[in-house]
Design an enzyme around this catalytic site. Structure first.
Site, PDB file in Angstrom:
ATOM      1  N   GLU A 180      54.778 -14.231  26.974  1.00 31.54           N
ATOM      2  CA  GLU A 180      53.119 -14.424  27.743  1.00 31.54           C
ATOM      3  C   GLU A 180      53.181 -13.038  28.460  1.00 31.54           C
ATOM      4  O   GLU A 180      51.778 -12.942  28.070  1.00 31.54           O
ATOM      5  CB  GLU A 180      53.154 -15.338  27.942  1.00 31.54           C
ATOM      6  CG  GLU A 180      53.299 -17.036  27.697  1.00 31.54           C
ATOM      7  CD  GLU A 180      52.813 -18.162  28.379  1.00 31.54           C
ATOM      8  OE1 GLU A 180      52.804 -17.873  29.752  1.00 31.54           O
ATOM      9  OE2 GLU A 180      52.458 -19.078  27.966  1.00 31.54           O
ATOM     10  N   LYS A 220      58.738 -11.926  29.403  1.00 33.15           N
ATOM     11  CA  LYS A 220      58.557 -12.848  30.367  1.00 33.15           C
ATOM     12  C   LYS A 220      60.033 -13.870  30.155  1.00 33.15           C
ATOM     13  O   LYS A 220      61.411 -14.521  30.982  1.00 33.15           O
ATOM     14  CB  LYS A 220      57.147 -13.810  30.082  1.00 33.15           C
ATOM     15  CG  LYS A 220      57.402 -14.357  31.331  1.00 33.15           C
ATOM     16  CD  LYS A 220      56.038 -15.742  31.193  1.00 33.15           C
ATOM     17  CE  LYS A 220      56.096 -16.281  31.964  1.00 33.15           C
ATOM     18  NZ  LYS A 220      54.414 -17.394  31.860  1.00 33.15           N
TER      19      LYS A 220
HETATM   20  O1  IFM Z   1      54.542 -23.453  27.841  1.00 41.69           O
HETATM   21  C1  IFM Z   1      55.121 -22.167  28.697  1.00 41.69           C
HETATM   22  C2  IFM Z   1      54.992 -20.968  28.530  1.00 41.69           C
HETATM   23  O2  IFM Z   1      55.680 -20.742  27.514  1.00 41.69           O
HETATM   24  C3  IFM Z   1      55.033 -20.599  29.812  1.00 41.69           C
HETATM   25  N1  IFM Z   1      54.321 -20.896  31.340  1.00 41.69           N
HETATM   26  C4  IFM Z   1      54.730 -21.714  31.264  1.00 41.69           C
HETATM   27  C5  IFM Z   1      54.185 -22.836  30.071  1.00 41.69           C
HETATM   28  C6  IFM Z   1      54.588 -24.770  30.517  1.00 41.69           C
HETATM   29  O3  IFM Z   1      55.769 -24.946  31.103  1.00 41.69           O
END
Ligand code: IFM
Length: 789
Positions: free
Chosen positions: A502, A614
């Site tokens: 992300e 990430k």
């Molecule tokens: O779905 C995940 C995402 O890939 C990364 N941030 C947190 C979300 C919920 O676990």
């Protein structure tokens, strides 16, 4: 021993962590591992699966029901609470709370011992706290509680007080509607009630009924409480609570036992407030009549069945053993065993964090555990996507696309709860534009992938005929309308997306996304063929009036660009021009941070202009499509991307463990497995993104721990036809043994360094082919096969 998770000593700093760690639940209710004397400041929560509410324009989130377990004890008028005790003397993290001069304040009770534990086998939480009071008495409070697996509206608690001296004991217990909310308050029109039970009005059921703000859904918490030795009772009502004060003359060495049965019933299926209230009161009464021991034994029987379907034995590594069991415990307590209308939120039922929303975490990280152990739950999880297809179609239309674009953060209707500004800038406090909602299009492919997994595993085409094929078809249509045909390169491309990583938003041709889209297109074509055979009318309806037909999807499938490994290095570029980004080491990037919680992605995030990612992205693709890539390619990409991965998401480490095991390097994978499996035991996970609190349990990591152990180290794969075992045990493990359900049959598999033993249950409908190492064999019902390795 490896069934008990225990913590000694009381540390106020660990209240929130213990709330997650010691959670109980039954898939319908989740109750945080807080203590009975705690209130909203200590984040007590009773979360009801599928019940959401929105207040004004704040974030829509799950409803925290009134706390029916609240109990406070007064010894000769003084409250006994770990929060108020003057001195704590146990455990590593003991807190010394002394007066300025270092002298203990003798008028305050002293906490001389404190322990919280979870019995994973029975899913029972226990606490034991010993107080020394100003008058020299030693008063021990113990409690035991569980969310009944047999009666899923019920939480049961046995609370015991025992003193070394005679004294006056007052217990104030009841239902507190003044609850912790992130974006509340969600419950209004709260009304209390006291209801006589038969002829004996002393032991009445008390209740709190309220309704949600947005949809006016009713909810009742009803509590039946009983002190075996009797005592004087009085009902205390306040605006947001109903409690009873029970006064008992306590004799030294004679325990006073309070049993509480708390029913939580919400009107999720259109029930009226009266119906909900009547059901809750009835349930609490029945529970009281049955008594604690009966309730516990029926609950424990359910848990025996869950464990016999799933428990893993790890020989040689006690720490891993406990962590793995605990991971499975966390999955079991949130599994929707009896409903296909809810799925599993990214933070389980541990609170309102992440809006109680369901992410791709379910399909990609949790589904395998259920597929291999309780396929009926896996089907429920995917039927949730069938029921929420309407929301996905509305989202696609909202953005001007065809088909179904599933919610990045899905609640009960499939509408997207993800906002356009999902993170706050820690420096300015301003909301930051994020593109999770608009650009993580891989979610629709993940959903189709999950549906196909259930179909392939069970060999049962009902899921496809019950709506699964339609879901896959609509997802494929979405991608066809989203994709771009590059006339110069004569290929389809997927532009302007955010992949699993992300930190890099709005990139072109993210390898993972493109590969998943290709798989989605294949699934849609195959699923539609099944639909054509099983329900030709529905098949025709789906195609009628649409300008997107199977030949279009096939064309896109055949000509969709998926980034390939470089011929020399074997590396797969995460997205177009990823290599052009600054190649900085992770510690160096972190040294540039000005705030410990600053978000590394978004518009200006430090990682966005660098190669730091990430979470597993290309490596996740290598795990999902392992047959498409040689071990050398997997190794090269693991080695390249791992040092560049922040593991800023709890979804990351398990994937590195899996790919390490797949490439025959289990010892590389082991630390990532342990990190995944212990995440909710240690509490060592990111708690903030920007100024957003993201604490809670981590079911995706829990599922990842199971995957790493069974699919990774034991090396099991099942494609709906035959099973393959390619074990790669880490050095710390002598053997691993586990049950699985494959092709409708039950098997027990033991993998050690010397041999693989496969035992088929006598009731299996048919035999199954296994490939172990180079050899292939059939295992007939009732047969035990030993293969040296
Ligand atoms: O779905 C995940 C995402 O890939 C990364 N941030 C947190 C979300 C919920 O676990």
């Amino acid at each position: 021993m490896s069934w008990i998770v225990r913590e000694s000593g009381f540390d106020p700093e660990r209240i929130a962590h213990h709330g997650n760690k010691f959670m109980i639940g039954n898939g319908v209710l989740g109750y945080r591992g807080t203590l009975e004397e705690f209130s909203k400041s200590e984040l007590t929560a009773t979360i009801v699966a599928g019940l959401y509410d929105q207040v004004g324009s704040k974030w829509r989130e799950p409803v925290n029901a009134p706390n029916g377990l609240e109990t406070n004890v007064f010894w000769n008028g003084t409250r006994l609470s770990v929060l108020e005790a003057g001195n704590v003397a146990t455990g590593d993290s003991a807190v010394k709370s002394e007066s300025a001069g270092g002298e203990r304040d003798r008028s305050r009770p002293e906490l001389v011992a404190h322990e919280q534990s979870l019995n994973l086998r029975q899913a029972v939480h226990r606490r034991r706290s010993v107080f020394r009071t100003g008058d020299g008495a030693e008063v021990t409070i113990t409690s035991e509680r569980f969310c009944s697996a047999a009666r899923t509206e019920l939480i049961v608690c046995r609370f015991t007080v025992e003193s070394s001296q005679d004294g006056e004991l007052t217990i104030v217990t009841g239902i507190n509607g003044d609850v912790w909310d992130i974006n509340g308050p969600h419950l209004v029109r709260m009304e209390s009630g006291a209801h006589a039970a038969g002829d004996d009005a002393t032991w009445e059921v008390v209740s709190l009924t309220a309704s949600t703000q947005e949809l006016g859904l009713p909810i009742t918490v009803a509590e039946a409480a009983e002190v075996a030795s009797g005592g004087e009772h009085e009902v205390l009502r306040e605006d947001l609570s109903i409690r009873r004060r029970i006064h008992v003359r306590c004799r030294a060495g004679e325990p006073v036992v309070l049993v509480k049965a708390v029913a939580v019933v919400a009107g999720l299926e259109g029930e009226t407030a009266n119906q909900v209230q009547a059901a809750a009161i009835q349930s609490a009464r029945e529970a009281r009549q049955l008594g604690y021991d009966r309730l516990l034994s029926e609950h424990a029987e359910y848990w025996e069945r869950k464990w016999s379907a799933s428990d893993i034995i790890v020989v040689g590594d006690d720490e891993a053993q406990l962590a793995l069991r605990y991971s499975m415990y966390q999955l079991h307590i949130i599994a929707p065993e009896r409903s296909e209308k809810v799925s599993i939120p990214a933070r389980g039922l541990s609170g309102q964090v992440y809006k109680g929303a369901v992410f791709w975490d379910t399909e990609m990280f949790m589904l395998p555990f259920f597929l291999y152990t309780q396929p009926e739950v896996a089907r429920n999880l995917m039927m949730y996507r069938v029921h929420t297809l309407g929301g996905a179609k509305r989202k696609a239309a909202e953005y001007g696309y065809e088909g179904a674009f599933y919610a990045w953060e899905s609640q009960e209707t499939g509408e997207d709860a993800c906002t356009l500004f999902n993170v706050n800038d820690v420096f300015t406090g301003r909301p930051m534009r994020t593109y999770f909602r608009d650009k993580q299009v891989h979610i629709s492919a993940d959903v189709a992938y999950g549906i196909w997994q259930v179909y392939a595993f069970t060999g049962d085409d009902r899921l496809l005929l019950d709506g699964g094929a339609e879901v896959a078809w609509e997802c494929a249509k979405f991608f066809y309308s989203y994709g771009y045909f590059n006339p110069r390169k004569q290929r389809y491309e997927i532009l302007d997306v955010t992949g699993p990583d992300e930190y890099h938003e709005r990139v072109n041709n993210n390898a993972f996304t493109n590969r998943m889209v290709k798989e989605c297109l294949r699934i849609a074509l195959d699923a539609m063929e099944t639909l054509k055979r099983g329900n030709s009318e529905r098949y025709e309806q789906l195609l009628a009036g649409s300008h997107i037909q199977p030949e279009h999807i096939r064309d896109m499938y055949e000509r969709l660009y998926v980034p390939e490994p470089d011929a020399q290095s074997g590396l797969i570029e995460q997205f177009d021009r990823y290599y052009a980004l600054e190649d900085v080491a992770l510690p160096q990037l972190k040294s540039r941070m000005l705030h410990p919680h600053e978000y590394l992605g978004g518009g200006n995030g430090l990682a966005t202009t660098t190669q730091i990612l990430k979470q597993a992205d290309v490596v996740l693709m290598l795990h999902l499509f392992k047959d498409d890539y040689d071990p050398a390619i997997k190794k090269a990409n693991w080695a390249y991307y791992e040092p560049r991965t922040e593991h800023g998401s709890s979804l990351s480490a398990c994937i590195y463990a899996l790919v390490a095991a797949d490439t025959g390097s289990p010892d590389w994978g082991y630390p990532y497995f342990m990190r995944t499996a212990t995440i909710d035991l240690t509490g060592d996970a990111k708690q903030y993104v920007g100024d957003l609190y993201i604490g809670g349990t981590h079911p995706a990591a829990n599922g990842g721990a199971w995957m790493a152990a069974v699919l990774g180290f034991a090396g099991l794969r099942y494609d709906g036809d035959k099973a393959v075992l390619r074990p790669a045990l880490p050095s710390a493990w002598q053997a691993i043994e586990f049950p699985v359900r494959l092709g409708g049959g039950s098997y027990r598999i033991r993998v050690s360094r010397e041999e693989v033993v496969i035992t088929a249950h006598g009731d299996n409908p048919a035999g199954l082919r296994f490939t172990v190492g180079e050899g292939e064999l059939a295992v007939a019902p009732g047969q035990e096969v030993r293969i040296p390795v």
